[in-house]
Design an enzyme around this catalytic site. Structure first.
Site, mmCIF file in Angstrom:
data_model
loop_
_atom_site.group_PDB
_atom_site.id
_atom_site.type_symbol
_atom_site.label_atom_id
_atom_site.label_comp_id
_atom_site.label_asym_id
_atom_site.label_seq_id
_atom_site.Cartn_x
_atom_site.Cartn_y
_atom_site.Cartn_z
ATOM 1 N N GLY A 183 38.092 38.334 -22.799
ATOM 2 C CA GLY A 183 36.983 37.996 -23.686
ATOM 3 C C GLY A 183 35.741 37.494 -22.961
ATOM 4 O O GLY A 183 34.801 37.004 -23.583
ATOM 5 N N LYS A 201 15.691 38.631 -20.646
ATOM 6 C CA LYS A 201 15.475 37.185 -20.495
ATOM 7 C C LYS A 201 14.388 36.884 -19.470
ATOM 8 O O LYS A 201 13.551 35.997 -19.682
ATOM 9 C CB LYS A 201 16.801 36.521 -20.108
ATOM 10 C CG LYS A 201 17.852 36.579 -21.229
ATOM 11 C CD LYS A 201 19.223 36.187 -20.710
ATOM 12 C CE LYS A 201 20.270 36.152 -21.816
ATOM 13 N NZ LYS A 201 21.647 36.057 -21.287
HETATM 14 N N1 HSE Z 1 25.764 38.319 -22.774
HETATM 15 C C1 HSE Z 1 25.139 37.189 -22.239
HETATM 16 C C2 HSE Z 1 25.745 36.805 -20.897
HETATM 17 C C3 HSE Z 1 25.240 35.947 -23.132
HETATM 18 O O1 HSE Z 1 26.741 37.396 -20.464
HETATM 19 O O2 HSE Z 1 25.233 35.881 -20.283
HETATM 20 C C4 HSE Z 1 24.256 35.922 -24.251
HETATM 21 O O3 HSE Z 1 22.923 35.885 -23.790
#
Ligand code: HSE
Length: 436
Positions: A183, A201
């Site tokens: 997970g 981001k």
């Molecule tokens: N999928 C992102 C990560 C988390 O693995 O950091 C949510 O921004």
């Protein structure tokens, strides 16, 4: 009361509701936030949070048009219908709080333009770095600096995979498959492992750091699929670790470079120590130098903490259309509640003697039979459990004994030491240091 509507009751939505329904002990302003509506796709789905059924609806449109609602919290993710709902909410004069990095990175221009025209805020602390406060610091506390570079480990999935490859020496595909089973990686991990999530981001962080919008297509993204166990091993031999870095920097001539790619990071750099699912963002500014923000980059509670911090910021700002004269005359001094001191009482302090700690103690003593036994007896009689005890050598003609205790009561430790200090065989106790 400030009434809010929440779009989405998945992991982050549930975490947000949990904080808002349990405000005691948090910022006092949260007690003036009321959840008016929560929009979901399916009413019947079992939920981890106990919400009165009349608050839950599948009519998301009604939430963004509801005249009672002042803040719309979008935690549904994805581009549509999130984009249309946010634009409609803005049109209806609502402030927005969102965790949706993909939406903001791709449609930030449209959304912020609409928000500025409507005179509302769009807040996005949860979009980058999960629970790490980074948006607000870039806007405010770090904003007085000229930012030269922002470097982030801002995707937990890839950092988890690279960390395991480094520790275990395994191949990318095997560790990805295992991470999916556990997970830690999505069933479709494309956005994470190809660097697209980190690209969204860093586009947002670059825009804040350099004060200009960033077209998402201009962000170079290279993921970690091609990193092999052999590259990790060579990095190690050369004293580096491989990290997926998201970098935004101002280059010569003033232009900006924004990119995501695997990078050899010298092992002694702070970012090299960020392991597992953790995120970190290193900001380099003038005159400040380097600041690193570190913490949990995902997860219900952490991300919800960032979402609610944005709600709090809007509630605070909303309460503050007041002049200095009005503030002085108001019964509870109504200065800006996020900037002023809201406390009047002293905190209840725990005395040091009530704490528990582990201790390292160094004794100098006579080199005679039974000293270690006497130390052990005194500690034991005062309920101080010893983790290790060693006679390490001599200082002049005094034997040196080092004791490390388990976690013990400070009061018990003090009384044990008072007794030990008075033993004839003990010459002195030169060091007592707490162990973390
Ligand atoms: N999928 C992102 C990560 C988390 O693995 O950091 C949510 O921004």
């Amino acid at each position: 009361m400030v009434k809010i509507g929440i779009l989405g009751l998945g992991t982050v939505g549930t975490g947000t509701v949990q904080i808002l329904l349990d405000p005691v002990g948090r910022h006092h302003l949260l007690q003036s936030v009321e959840i008016r509506r929560v929009g979901v796709r399916s009413i019947d789905k079992p939920r981890a949070v106990d919400l009165p059924s009349e608050l839950v609806t599948t009519d998301l449109d009604a939430i963004v048009c509801d005249p009672e609602i002042e803040i719309v919290v979008e935690v549904m993710g994805g581009i549509e219908p999130a984009r249309s709902l946010i634009l409609k909410a803005i049109e209806h004069g609502k402030h927005i709080v969102t965790a949706n990095k993909a939406l903001i990175a791709k449609f930030g221009d449209e959304i912020f333009t609409a928000a500025n025209q409507a005179g509302v805020y769009v807040m996005l602390e949860a979009a980058v770095g999960g629970g790490i406060p980074v948006i607000q610091p870039l806007k405010q506390s770090l904003g007085v600096n000229r930012i030269g570079r922002v470097t982030g480990i801002i995707n937990g999935t890839t950092n988890y995979i690279l960390t395991r490859m480094t520790v275990e020496g395994g191949e990318f595909a095997d560790i990805l498959a295992d991470a999916q089973k556990l997970g830690y990686a999505e069933a479709d991990p494309t956005a994470d492992i190809d660097g697209l999530d980190a690209g969204d981001k860093i586009a947002i962080l670059a825009s804040l750091a350099f004060g200009g919008r960033i077209k998402r297509d201009d962000v170079y993204c290279e993921g970690i699929r091609k990193i092999g166990a052999v590259d990790i091993a060579y990095a190690d031999k050369l004293n580096f670790v491989i990290k997926l870095l998201a970098i935004a920097e101002r280059v010569e001539g003033g232009a900006v470079s924004v990119r995501v790619h695997p990078t050899f990071v010298p092992r002694d750099r702070p970012l090299a120590t960020v392991n597992g699912v953790y995120n970190a963002i290193l900001v380099e500014g003038d005159p400040l130098g380097e600041v690193m923000l570190f913490g949990p980059g995902a997860g219900a509670g952490a991300t919800a903490s960032a979402v609610v911090s944005d709600i709090l910021a809007i509630v605070g700002v909303r309460q503050c259309h007041i002049s200095r004269e009005e503030a002085i005359e108001s019964p509870h001094n109504a200065l800006h509640p996020l900037l002023s001191c809201n406390h009047t009482e002293y905190s209840q302090m725990a005395p040091l003697s009530s704490l528990r700690s582990s201790f390292y103690v160094r004794f100098l003593c006579l080199d005679v039979p039974g000293v270690i036994g006497k130390l052990g007896t005194s500690f034991g009689e005062h309920h101080v459990s010893i983790e290790s005890i060693v006679q390490t050598g001599f200082q002049g003609d005094r034997a040196e004994i080092v004791v490390v205790t388990h976690d013990v009561s400070e009061a018990d430790f003090d009384s044990a030491l008072a007794e030990i200090g008075s033993l004839e065989a003990i010459d002195s106790i030169p060091s007592i240091i707490r162990v973390l």
